[in-house]
Design a protein around this motif. Structure first.
Motif, PDB file in Angstrom:
ATOM      1  N   ASN A  30     -30.747 -48.472   5.545  1.00  0.00           N
ATOM      2  CA  ASN A  30     -29.855 -49.234   4.666  1.00  0.00           C
ATOM      3  C   ASN A  30     -28.838 -50.049   5.452  1.00  0.00           C
ATOM      4  N   THR A  31     -28.404 -49.504   6.586  1.00  0.00           N
ATOM      5  CA  THR A  31     -27.435 -50.241   7.408  1.00  0.00           C
ATOM      6  C   THR A  31     -28.030 -51.574   7.863  1.00  0.00           C
ATOM      7  N   ASP A  32     -29.336 -51.589   8.190  1.00  0.00           N
ATOM      8  CA  ASP A  32     -29.991 -52.848   8.565  1.00  0.00           C
ATOM      9  C   ASP A  32     -29.922 -53.851   7.417  1.00  0.00           C
ATOM     10  N   LEU A  33     -30.145 -53.344   6.200  1.00  0.00           N
ATOM     11  CA  LEU A  33     -30.106 -54.228   5.022  1.00  0.00           C
ATOM     12  C   LEU A  33     -28.687 -54.753   4.803  1.00  0.00           C
ATOM     13  N   GLU A  34     -27.686 -53.917   5.105  1.00  0.00           N
ATOM     14  CA  GLU A  34     -26.287 -54.344   4.962  1.00  0.00           C
ATOM     15  C   GLU A  34     -25.920 -55.359   6.045  1.00  0.00           C
ATOM     16  N   ILE A  35     -26.487 -55.152   7.262  1.00  0.00           N
ATOM     17  CA  ILE A  35     -26.189 -56.068   8.371  1.00  0.00           C
ATOM     18  C   ILE A  35     -26.641 -57.488   8.033  1.00  0.00           C
ATOM     19  N   ILE A  36     -27.792 -57.622   7.379  1.00  0.00           N
ATOM     20  CA  ILE A  36     -28.239 -58.990   7.058  1.00  0.00           C
ATOM     21  C   ILE A  36     -27.489 -59.555   5.851  1.00  0.00           C
ATOM     22  N   TYR A  87     -22.604 -57.197   7.148  1.00  0.00           N
ATOM     23  CA  TYR A  87     -21.860 -55.996   7.565  1.00  0.00           C
ATOM     24  C   TYR A  87     -21.638 -55.998   9.070  1.00  0.00           C
ATOM     25  N   MET A  88     -20.425 -55.684   9.498  1.00  0.00           N
ATOM     26  CA  MET A  88     -20.023 -55.599  10.907  1.00  0.00           C
ATOM     27  C   MET A  88     -20.050 -56.966  11.604  1.00  0.00           C
ATOM     28  N   GLY A  89     -20.358 -58.035  10.876  1.00  0.00           N
ATOM     29  CA  GLY A  89     -20.429 -59.362  11.486  1.00  0.00           C
ATOM     30  C   GLY A  89     -21.429 -59.425  12.634  1.00  0.00           C
ATOM     31  N   PHE A  90     -22.452 -58.555  12.581  1.00  0.00           N
ATOM     32  CA  PHE A  90     -23.421 -58.453  13.671  1.00  0.00           C
ATOM     33  C   PHE A  90     -24.361 -59.662  13.695  1.00  0.00           C
ATOM     34  N   ILE A 141     -26.114 -52.386  15.906  1.00  0.00           N
ATOM     35  CA  ILE A 141     -25.051 -52.456  14.896  1.00  0.00           C
ATOM     36  C   ILE A 141     -23.800 -53.122  15.447  1.00  0.00           C
ATOM     37  N   TYR A 142     -23.469 -52.818  16.717  1.00  0.00           N
ATOM     38  CA  TYR A 142     -22.234 -53.362  17.291  1.00  0.00           C
ATOM     39  C   TYR A 142     -22.388 -53.557  18.790  1.00  0.00           C
ATOM     40  N   GLN A 143     -22.449 -54.814  19.209  1.00  0.00           N
ATOM     41  CA  GLN A 143     -22.442 -55.177  20.629  1.00  0.00           C
ATOM     42  C   GLN A 143     -23.517 -54.503  21.486  1.00  0.00           C
ATOM     43  N   HIS A 144     -24.649 -54.180  20.853  1.00  0.00           N
ATOM     44  CA  HIS A 144     -25.770 -53.636  21.622  1.00  0.00           C
ATOM     45  C   HIS A 144     -27.058 -54.055  20.918  1.00  0.00           C
ATOM     46  N   ALA A 145     -27.934 -54.810  21.623  1.00  0.00           N
ATOM     47  CA  ALA A 145     -29.171 -55.302  21.017  1.00  0.00           C
ATOM     48  C   ALA A 145     -30.025 -54.128  20.544  1.00  0.00           C
ATOM     49  N   GLY A 146     -30.617 -54.292  19.351  1.00  0.00           N
ATOM     50  CA  GLY A 146     -31.316 -53.201  18.683  1.00  0.00           C
ATOM     51  C   GLY A 146     -32.799 -53.118  18.984  1.00  0.00           C
ATOM     52  N   VAL A 147     -33.503 -52.348  18.160  1.00  0.00           N
ATOM     53  CA  VAL A 147     -34.873 -51.917  18.451  1.00  0.00           C
ATOM     54  C   VAL A 147     -35.960 -52.749  17.774  1.00  0.00           C
ATOM     55  N   PHE A 148     -35.583 -53.731  16.951  1.00  0.00           N
ATOM     56  CA  PHE A 148     -36.604 -54.550  16.320  1.00  0.00           C
ATOM     57  C   PHE A 148     -37.061 -55.616  17.328  1.00  0.00           C
ATOM     58  N   ALA A 149     -37.737 -55.142  18.382  1.00  0.00           N
ATOM     59  CA  ALA A 149     -38.122 -55.971  19.520  1.00  0.00           C
ATOM     60  C   ALA A 149     -39.178 -55.208  20.311  1.00  0.00           C
TER      61      ALA A 149
END
Lengths: 315, 315
Positions: free
Chosen positions: B36-42, B45-48, B102-110
């Motif tokens: 859900n956090t991913d859905l909020e990020i887009i 959320y968090m200005g990511f 989520i914050y200043q660290h590239a994530g795993v969708f890669a």
């Protein structure tokens, strides 16, 4: 008997003496004190009408009972002793209870009051009535320690140096922890300092000042957000303030920081009496003025002034 | 490498491989899942901006390290290990931390991601990657038990049978307590029932139904007031829901009923891996659909549908 009656306005009236029923005994009220709840009741809190007042010291006058002739303080909740909450050690939350001077039970601003015998605690020989009348509010302070583990090595902030804040600060001092009490009112800060407590004006608090536990006893809606802003992650906030209307709270801060918010109300009388009789808590500097019962309406006005700490009534 | 980039819109782009620095290692992502956090990020959320995603199983590909060639899951918080909170066991709250995806660290969708070695847990031999990808959300469920004592003899209500609610319900089932999970969505209630959980439609809850502990994982603002209305005095409410804006909360109810409200977030990976590898928690029925990485934009749309439980991505 003479009693203070609230029925929209406050006045002393002549009313019939209360009649003890079942396990109740008749108590002659000797001294009482005015609590914030009393001030709220005359603003309409709980829709109460009748005789307010719940902090008292009295003498049991019903003849032939174990406590006859003894000076007592009394717990304010009169539970049914029969429901699920009573049977699981939560009789102060009994849904069928009456509450002395607050809900369906005539209070102590009168010559006499009735309470069940099991609500009464005789006051120790060496405890004077003017100190013993603080048992009920001190019990509410002690309740925090019945609910939570407070580590003596932790930093604690107490917001509010009013009646309850000064008692809570004294109980935290006994824990040995590094506590600090804040109030925006300099008169209250100075009173706390006079009592040897760690107190500072709220304006001296900087955004980076944080504690592991905070207590909100400001009595103001802003209290909870102030406390949350100065709490470390995973810290605990004890909420003593009741306010008139629902307030906007940033719930995200509670989840993100894993705060624990603990509501706290009435507490245990026995440890409060222990602390008072052993002079480990000294309430006397908190007594701003003592009124005679026939001046009790004036005493209510005086109790409502921002600089007043505690007003006592001699009956 | 190929990576999903969020910069206001979502698209797969060719970007440079991440370069491990210091204690970091390079990990080839094998499977990931949408939270859900991913859905909020887009939604902002968090200005990511950058590569989102934090739930994954991958293989350590940096040569010559203790975990080289091993399948791992990874803790998402990268703390400084040097501040007061890190030094007092609260590194997941480190104010200097970055957070995977989520914050200043590239994530795993890669294709690849980097994380410090100390964040990684090798997955046990008998644990399949499709189950292991649930370690992070299951850890968040287990966190409740790291924070509170839940008595097995207590009644517990769980509000919400979404991703997290289904994991939390499974953890409460293991406690032996009399738990009941409520959701307004019948599809989710039926999924919970299929999984052998105690689930009922929210509409079946009557005002007199009360529990000693409630968990709000509804993800909705109404969740906390619903839970408070069904909590016994002195009960505990675990708050998992984060919502966009401050909400009106009746603080008086917290004080009068002496409720404890405990915010709860990320949890411990080790017990989550224990429960998954011992098949005590079975996340497989929660997998609604598995997408290939080149369809990940479609997977996000699919994950946002109300009836979707969990969407996995094969890299």
């Amino acid at each position: 008997m003479k009693a203070l009656i609230f029925d929209g306005s406050l006045q002393i009236k002549e009313v019939p003496d209360p009649q003890p029923v079942g396990r109740e005994v008749l108590i002659k009220v000797l001294i009482s004190s005015v609590c914030n709840t009393d001030l709220e009741i005359i603003q309409g809190y709980m829709g109460f009408t009748g005789i307010p007042g719940h902090e008292f010291v009295g003498e049991v006058v019903t003849p032939g009972r174990p406590l006859t002739g003894r000076l007592v303080v009394g717990e304010i909740n009169c539970p049914c002793n029969n429901c699920y909450l009573c049977k699981t050690g939560r009789s102060t939350h009994c849904p069928n209870r009456s509450v002395l001077g607050i809900y369906q039970h005539a209070g102590v601003f009168a010559d006499f009051v009735v309470l069940p015998e099991e609500n009464l605690h005789p006051i120790p020989e060496n405890l004077d009535p003017q100190s013993a009348v603080f048992t009920e509010p001190l019990a509410a302070a002690v309740e925090i320690f019945d609910q939570l583990r407070v580590r003596p090595s932790e930093k604690v902030f107490i917001f509010g140096a009013g009646k309850l804040g000064l008692l809570i600060s004294q109980v935290f001092r006994l824990n040995g922890c590094d506590y600090q009490t804040y109030d925006p009112n300099l008169v209250k800060v100075n009173k706390a300092l006079e009592m040897g407590l760690n107190a500072l004006p709220l304006s001296s608090l900087t955004p980076s000042d944080k504690a592991e536990a905070c207590v909100d006893c400001t009595g103001k809606a802003i209290g909870i957000s102030t406390a949350m802003a100065h709490l470390y992650p995973r810290g605990c906030l004890v909420l003593k303030t009741t306010i008139a209307k629902p307030e906007n709270i940033d719930l995200n801060q509670i989840v993100i920081n894993e705060f624990t918010i603990a509501g706290s109300r009435c507490g245990p009388f026995k440890p409060a009496l222990n602390l008072l009789s052993q002079k480990l808590v000294n309430p006397n500097p908190m007594i701003t003025r003592i009124f005679k019962f026939h001046d009790i309406v004036e005493a209510f006005d005086y109790a409502a002034k921002p600089e007043t700490i505690k007003v006592l009534i001699e009956h």
